[in-house]
Enzyme design. Structure first.
Site, PDB file in Angstrom:
ATOM      1  N   ARG A  67       0.647  -1.392   0.248  1.00 60.31           N
ATOM      2  CA  ARG A  67      -0.085  -0.047  -0.304  1.00 60.31           C
ATOM      3  C   ARG A  67       0.619   1.274   0.194  1.00 60.31           C
ATOM      4  O   ARG A  67       0.586   2.031  -0.737  1.00 60.31           O
ATOM      5  CB  ARG A  67      -0.707  -0.193   1.032  1.00 60.31           C
ATOM      6  N   HIS A 111     -20.011   8.741   0.964  1.00 56.25           N
ATOM      7  CA  HIS A 111     -20.541   7.602   1.129  1.00 56.25           C
ATOM      8  C   HIS A 111     -21.857   7.409   1.202  1.00 56.25           C
ATOM      9  O   HIS A 111     -22.425   8.347   1.372  1.00 56.25           O
ATOM     10  CB  HIS A 111     -19.943   7.469   2.528  1.00 56.25           C
ATOM     11  N   GLU A 176     -26.956  10.998  -4.216  1.00 60.15           N
ATOM     12  CA  GLU A 176     -25.096  10.908  -4.551  1.00 60.15           C
ATOM     13  C   GLU A 176     -25.340  12.123  -5.210  1.00 60.15           C
ATOM     14  O   GLU A 176     -24.288  13.463  -5.303  1.00 60.15           O
ATOM     15  CB  GLU A 176     -24.930   9.921  -4.952  1.00 60.15           C
TER      16      GLU A 176
HETATM   17  C1  GRF Z   1     -21.310   5.273  -5.081  1.00 55.47           C
HETATM   18  O1  GRF Z   1     -22.540   4.681  -4.142  1.00 55.47           O
HETATM   19  C2  GRF Z   1     -20.231   5.736  -3.815  1.00 55.47           C
HETATM   20  O2  GRF Z   1     -20.919   6.668  -2.677  1.00 55.47           O
HETATM   21  C3  GRF Z   1     -19.756   4.596  -3.063  1.00 55.47           C
HETATM   22  O3  GRF Z   1     -19.183   3.880  -4.686  1.00 55.47           O
HETATM   23  C4  GRF Z   1     -20.400   4.415  -4.967  1.00 55.47           C
HETATM   24  C5  GRF Z   1     -19.667   4.387  -6.767  1.00 55.47           C
HETATM   25  O4  GRF Z   1     -20.491   4.878  -7.959  1.00 55.47           O
HETATM   26  N1  GRF Z   1     -18.303   5.123  -2.477  1.00 55.47           N
HETATM   27  P1  GRF Z   1     -20.328   5.605  -8.556  1.00 55.47           P
HETATM   28  O5  GRF Z   1     -18.319   5.026  -9.383  1.00 55.47           O
HETATM   29  O6  GRF Z   1     -20.092   7.127  -8.171  1.00 55.47           O
HETATM   30  O7  GRF Z   1     -21.014   5.126  -9.880  1.00 55.47           O
END
Ligand code: GRF
Length: 216
Positions: A67, A111, A176
């Site tokens: 990492r 998230h 989101e």
């Molecule tokens: C989203 O639900 C985000 O919240 C999470 O992973 C997913 C990614 O989706 N961290 P995308 O690749 O943006 O379509």
């Protein structure tokens, strides 16, 4: 405030990345996308980024022994592209303490839960199992513990009868796509200040009303 020079880190579909890209390209966010970086060459979001004319790079974690080496390569690629602010958007690698410290208060994540509830993976399955009536999403500055850090903004959606993971995830994802550009815009306008473990947003519009579920 100077325009942000953004690096967006993805591992997959990249739908959140696309909403950030689109908002920046429409001039709604005072930020320029310097680099979309993926840790997998098959990340579907890379195609969308290239189509949008944004520089992309693959730093494959499998090419590095550990990492620390991987994160140093990420750091070098971001700095070479002139990035000064990072958006994690579905980036599925745990980052080292060294990387997180180097980008402290200059890196945010989205998230798909109302943090601090349901951090980590399988978040929708756990929310359904817990029987919560409201779900949602959170944009937060990144700290060492997974899915922790000062919260910039959250959006809530109802959990509805008959929901399964896919239906709930789709409803949250739609939120989101509105929340991430909003949170980034606030930061780019210099309206977000980290104070201790909180993020203070200046001049935020007060929320109208209360979301009840069930409503009757
Ligand atoms: C989203 O639900 C985000 O919240 C999470 O992973 C997913 C990614 O989706 N961290 P995308 O690749 O943006 O379509």
């Amino acid at each position: 405030m100077e325009r942000l020079k953004l690096g967006i880190l993805i591992s997959g579909r990249g739908s959140n990345m696309q909403t950030l890209l689109a908002a920046c390209q429409r001039g709604e966010i005072a930020a320029d996308i310097r680099l979309v970086l993926a840790n997998r060459s098959d990340a579907a979001g890379l195609v969308a980024a290239r189509t949008a004319g944004v520089p992309t790079k693959i730093v494959a974690h499998r090419d590095y022994p550990d990492r620390t080496a991987f994160d140093r390569a990420l750091d070098a690629a971001l700095r070479a592209a002139g990035v000064d602010f990072i958006c994690l958007a579905g980036f599925m690698r745990l980052l080292t303490a060294e990387f997180i410290a180097a980008w402290r208060d200059r890196m945010i994540n989205i998230h798909p839960s109302l943090l601090p509830a349901f951090p980590g993976i399988d978040t929708h399955a756990r929310a359904l199992a817990a029987g919560v009536k409201l779900a949602g999403c959170t944009v937060h500055y990144v700290r060492f513990e997974t899915d922790t850090g000062p919260i910039v903004a959250q959006a809530a959606v109802p959990v509805l009868p008959g929901d399964d993971e896919a239906r709930l995830a789709a409803r949250v994802l739609a939120a989101e796509h509105r929340l991430y550009p909003l949170a980034l815009k606030l930061i780019a306008e210099g309206r977000v200040r980290v104070q201790g473990e909180s993020a203070i947003v200046e001049g935020a519009l007060p929320v109208q009303g209360t979301l009840f579920n069930p409503a009757d």
